[in-house]
Design a protein around this motif. Structure first.
Motif, PDB file in Angstrom:
ATOM      1  N   GLY A   1     -16.008  25.918 -22.777  1.00  0.00           N
ATOM      2  CA  GLY A   1     -16.228  25.189 -24.020  1.00  0.00           C
ATOM      3  C   GLY A   1     -17.579  25.505 -24.624  1.00  0.00           C
ATOM      4  O   GLY A   1     -17.698  25.721 -25.844  1.00  0.00           O
ATOM      5  N   ARG A   2     -18.606  25.532 -23.761  1.00  0.00           N
ATOM      6  CA  ARG A   2     -19.956  25.856 -24.259  1.00  0.00           C
ATOM      7  C   ARG A   2     -20.016  27.295 -24.749  1.00  0.00           C
ATOM      8  O   ARG A   2     -20.662  27.588 -25.767  1.00  0.00           O
ATOM      9  CB  ARG A   2     -20.981  25.617 -23.130  1.00  0.00           C
ATOM     10  CG  ARG A   2     -22.411  25.934 -23.506  1.00  0.00           C
ATOM     11  CD  ARG A   2     -22.885  25.124 -24.689  1.00  0.00           C
ATOM     12  NE  ARG A   2     -24.260  25.427 -25.042  1.00  0.00           N
ATOM     13  CZ  ARG A   2     -24.727  25.428 -26.290  1.00  0.00           C
ATOM     14  NH1 ARG A   2     -23.922  25.135 -27.305  1.00  0.00           N
ATOM     15  NH2 ARG A   2     -25.982  25.712 -26.541  1.00  0.00           N
ATOM     16  N   THR A   3     -19.329  28.191 -24.050  1.00  0.00           N
ATOM     17  CA  THR A   3     -19.302  29.590 -24.464  1.00  0.00           C
ATOM     18  C   THR A   3     -18.656  29.743 -25.836  1.00  0.00           C
ATOM     19  O   THR A   3     -19.147  30.491 -26.693  1.00  0.00           O
ATOM     20  CB  THR A   3     -18.544  30.443 -23.420  1.00  0.00           C
ATOM     21  OG1 THR A   3     -19.272  30.416 -22.195  1.00  0.00           O
ATOM     22  CG2 THR A   3     -18.396  31.879 -23.881  1.00  0.00           C
ATOM     23  N   GLU A   4     -17.552  29.035 -26.052  1.00  0.00           N
ATOM     24  CA  GLU A   4     -16.885  29.088 -27.353  1.00  0.00           C
ATOM     25  C   GLU A   4     -17.826  28.595 -28.463  1.00  0.00           C
ATOM     26  O   GLU A   4     -17.848  29.145 -29.576  1.00  0.00           O
ATOM     27  CB  GLU A   4     -15.615  28.242 -27.326  1.00  0.00           C
ATOM     28  CG  GLU A   4     -14.539  28.723 -26.367  1.00  0.00           C
ATOM     29  CD  GLU A   4     -13.744  29.914 -26.889  1.00  0.00           C
ATOM     30  OE1 GLU A   4     -14.135  30.488 -27.926  1.00  0.00           O
ATOM     31  OE2 GLU A   4     -12.739  30.270 -26.246  1.00  0.00           O
ATOM     32  N   GLU A   5     -18.615  27.559 -28.173  1.00  0.00           N
ATOM     33  CA  GLU A   5     -19.577  27.060 -29.157  1.00  0.00           C
ATOM     34  C   GLU A   5     -20.625  28.117 -29.489  1.00  0.00           C
ATOM     35  O   GLU A   5     -20.997  28.307 -30.661  1.00  0.00           O
ATOM     36  CB  GLU A   5     -20.270  25.809 -28.613  1.00  0.00           C
ATOM     37  CG  GLU A   5     -19.372  24.593 -28.491  1.00  0.00           C
ATOM     38  CD  GLU A   5     -20.075  23.434 -27.797  1.00  0.00           C
ATOM     39  OE1 GLU A   5     -21.277  23.587 -27.467  1.00  0.00           O
ATOM     40  OE2 GLU A   5     -19.437  22.392 -27.577  1.00  0.00           O
ATOM     41  N   LEU A   6     -21.114  28.810 -28.464  1.00  0.00           N
ATOM     42  CA  LEU A   6     -22.127  29.839 -28.684  1.00  0.00           C
ATOM     43  C   LEU A   6     -21.555  31.023 -29.455  1.00  0.00           C
ATOM     44  O   LEU A   6     -22.230  31.593 -30.327  1.00  0.00           O
ATOM     45  CB  LEU A   6     -22.701  30.295 -27.337  1.00  0.00           C
ATOM     46  CG  LEU A   6     -23.605  29.270 -26.637  1.00  0.00           C
ATOM     47  CD1 LEU A   6     -23.828  29.659 -25.188  1.00  0.00           C
ATOM     48  CD2 LEU A   6     -24.946  29.164 -27.364  1.00  0.00           C
ATOM     49  N   LEU A   7     -20.335  31.416 -29.146  1.00  0.00           N
ATOM     50  CA  LEU A   7     -19.693  32.498 -29.894  1.00  0.00           C
ATOM     51  C   LEU A   7     -19.525  32.121 -31.364  1.00  0.00           C
ATOM     52  O   LEU A   7     -19.719  32.947 -32.267  1.00  0.00           O
ATOM     53  CB  LEU A   7     -18.344  32.850 -29.272  1.00  0.00           C
ATOM     54  CG  LEU A   7     -18.405  33.672 -27.981  1.00  0.00           C
ATOM     55  CD1 LEU A   7     -17.045  33.716 -27.302  1.00  0.00           C
ATOM     56  CD2 LEU A   7     -18.901  35.096 -28.259  1.00  0.00           C
ATOM     57  N   GLU A   8     -19.192  30.856 -31.602  1.00  0.00           N
ATOM     58  CA  GLU A   8     -19.073  30.409 -32.995  1.00  0.00           C
ATOM     59  C   GLU A   8     -20.436  30.402 -33.678  1.00  0.00           C
ATOM     60  O   GLU A   8     -20.546  30.757 -34.860  1.00  0.00           O
ATOM     61  CB  GLU A   8     -18.451  29.016 -33.039  1.00  0.00           C
ATOM     62  CG  GLU A   8     -18.113  28.565 -34.452  1.00  0.00           C
ATOM     63  CD  GLU A   8     -17.200  27.358 -34.487  1.00  0.00           C
ATOM     64  OE1 GLU A   8     -16.898  26.900 -35.621  1.00  0.00           O
ATOM     65  OE2 GLU A   8     -16.782  26.868 -33.415  1.00  0.00           O
ATOM     66  N   LEU A   9     -21.490  30.044 -32.943  1.00  0.00           N
ATOM     67  CA  LEU A   9     -22.840  30.030 -33.504  1.00  0.00           C
ATOM     68  C   LEU A   9     -23.251  31.421 -33.979  1.00  0.00           C
ATOM     69  O   LEU A   9     -23.890  31.564 -35.025  1.00  0.00           O
ATOM     70  CB  LEU A   9     -23.841  29.510 -32.457  1.00  0.00           C
ATOM     71  CG  LEU A   9     -25.311  29.456 -32.883  1.00  0.00           C
ATOM     72  CD1 LEU A   9     -25.519  28.492 -34.049  1.00  0.00           C
ATOM     73  CD2 LEU A   9     -26.195  29.069 -31.705  1.00  0.00           C
ATOM     74  N   VAL A  10     -22.883  32.459 -33.215  1.00  0.00           N
ATOM     75  CA  VAL A  10     -23.238  33.833 -33.606  1.00  0.00           C
ATOM     76  C   VAL A  10     -22.127  34.488 -34.434  1.00  0.00           C
ATOM     77  O   VAL A  10     -22.113  35.684 -34.647  1.00  0.00           O
ATOM     78  CB  VAL A  10     -23.576  34.707 -32.372  1.00  0.00           C
ATOM     79  CG1 VAL A  10     -24.756  34.140 -31.617  1.00  0.00           C
ATOM     80  CG2 VAL A  10     -22.365  34.869 -31.447  1.00  0.00           C
ATOM     81  N   ARG A  11     -21.171  33.668 -34.895  1.00  0.00           N
ATOM     82  CA  ARG A  11     -20.077  34.104 -35.765  1.00  0.00           C
ATOM     83  C   ARG A  11     -19.197  35.160 -35.112  1.00  0.00           C
ATOM     84  O   ARG A  11     -18.882  36.185 -35.701  1.00  0.00           O
ATOM     85  CB  ARG A  11     -20.634  34.559 -37.110  1.00  0.00           C
ATOM     86  CG  ARG A  11     -21.228  33.375 -37.876  1.00  0.00           C
ATOM     87  CD  ARG A  11     -21.625  33.659 -39.284  1.00  0.00           C
ATOM     88  NE  ARG A  11     -22.006  32.400 -39.940  1.00  0.00           N
ATOM     89  CZ  ARG A  11     -22.773  32.319 -41.020  1.00  0.00           C
ATOM     90  NH1 ARG A  11     -23.236  33.406 -41.583  1.00  0.00           N
ATOM     91  NH2 ARG A  11     -23.055  31.142 -41.547  1.00  0.00           N
ATOM     92  N   LEU A  12     -18.818  34.865 -33.868  1.00  0.00           N
ATOM     93  CA  LEU A  12     -17.851  35.678 -33.141  1.00  0.00           C
ATOM     94  C   LEU A  12     -16.714  34.804 -32.611  1.00  0.00           C
ATOM     95  O   LEU A  12     -16.195  35.045 -31.512  1.00  0.00           O
ATOM     96  CB  LEU A  12     -18.527  36.416 -31.979  1.00  0.00           C
ATOM     97  CG  LEU A  12     -19.300  37.692 -32.319  1.00  0.00           C
ATOM     98  CD1 LEU A  12     -19.887  38.303 -31.049  1.00  0.00           C
ATOM     99  CD2 LEU A  12     -18.426  38.716 -33.034  1.00  0.00           C
ATOM    100  N   LYS A  13     -16.337  33.804 -33.393  1.00  0.00           N
ATOM    101  CA  LYS A  13     -15.257  32.928 -32.969  1.00  0.00           C
ATOM    102  C   LYS A  13     -13.995  33.751 -32.695  1.00  0.00           C
ATOM    103  O   LYS A  13     -13.627  34.622 -33.471  1.00  0.00           O
ATOM    104  CB  LYS A  13     -14.974  31.893 -34.048  1.00  0.00           C
ATOM    105  CG  LYS A  13     -13.947  30.848 -33.648  1.00  0.00           C
ATOM    106  CD  LYS A  13     -13.772  29.801 -34.749  1.00  0.00           C
ATOM    107  CE  LYS A  13     -12.758  28.741 -34.343  1.00  0.00           C
ATOM    108  NZ  LYS A  13     -12.587  27.701 -35.392  1.00  0.00           N
TER     109      LYS A  13
END
Length: 262
Positions: free
Chosen positions: A120-132
């Motif tokens: 879940g945290r990884t998905e949040e970080l990927l979204e932060l760097v616009r790699l959702k």
């Protein structure tokens, strides 16, 4: 390397710096004896501040960053940081046998984040760097810019107060680099991180930083600093960015001439 975090009586953070470099010198062994690479560097990075280190090749920028990261020790002087810094290199240094998500999760695992929380945290970080949606992608499926975004997300996963960046965009094409400048500026402003960013590109330094620190060469000393008052967001082609870049470039050329570099 000492790590300092000041607390007031009510528990509030009273630290006045993210990193403090005090009279730091560094020598390496050479054929003719010790070679002084850095000489008496004193520099503070304030909480939430973005500082770029600029200088000619071989002036000791990366050496200083490694010292702040704790990868090496100064020959003299001391360095304190507000917690352990995160470090991002020029090369993405991702593990090719892991997916983008698993590369980030590894940093979370090393931090002691429970397994149930990591994805879940990884998905949040990927979204932060616009790699959702890139969680399951392998490294070879990612472009150079995407790999650096994953590397940035992995650095952010360390939950550090200060991010150290060693020419992370130098190998990218101009368009990709410009896009990542925008992304880094956005993430820095959203997270409140302190950033110490090494580059030899004057316009990149001015484009990103609140403060530009120029190092001399042989050995590296702080030659001059500039406060960058140009409002963000900035473009690398903006007239104020170009004007300040010209001034800094002239100073850099003077340092190179003084030290006989070509």
């Amino acid at each position: 390397m000492a790590t300092t975090l000041a607390k007031a009586a009510d528990g509030a953070d009273t630290t006045e710096y993210a990193a403090r470099i005090e009279h730091v010198s560094k020598s390496f062994a050479g054929p003719a004896g010790p070679q002084l690479v850095l000489d008496d560097i004193t520099l503070d990075v304030a909480p939430g501040e973005f500082v770029t280190l600029l200088g000619a090749s071989g002036c000791g920028k990366s050496t200083l960053l490694n010292l702040v990261a704790g990868l090496d020790k100064p020959s003299a002087g001391g360095i304190t940081t507000n917690g352990r810094p995160a470090l991002m290199f020029q090369e993405h240094a991702l593990f090719p046998w892991l997916t983008a998500g698993k590369n980030i999760e590894l940093a979370l695992k090393l931090r002691g984040v429970p397994k149930a929380e990591r994805q879940g945290r990884t998905e949040e970080l990927l979204e932060l760097v616009r790699l959702k949606g890139a969680y399951g992608k392998r490294v070879h499926e990612l472009s150079g810019g995407m790999r650096q975004r994953v590397a940035l997300a992995r650095a952010l996963a360390q939950d550090s107060q200060i991010l150290l960046m060693d020419e992370p965009f130098a190998a990218l094409d101009a368009i990709t680099r410009d896009v990542l400048h925008d992304e880094l500026t956005r993430i820095w402003r959203e997270t409140g991180l302190s950033v110490l960013f090494v580059t030899h590109n004057v316009r990149e330094a001015v484009r990103l930083a609140q403060r530009v620190v120029l190092l001399s060469s042989r050995p590296g000393r702080i030659a001059r600093e500039w406060t960058v008052d140009i409002p963000q967001p900035r473009r690398i082609e903006d007239a104020p960015v170009a004007e300040l870049s010209i001034e800094i470039t002239e100073e850099l050329r003077g340092e190179i001439r003084r030290h006989g570099q070509h």
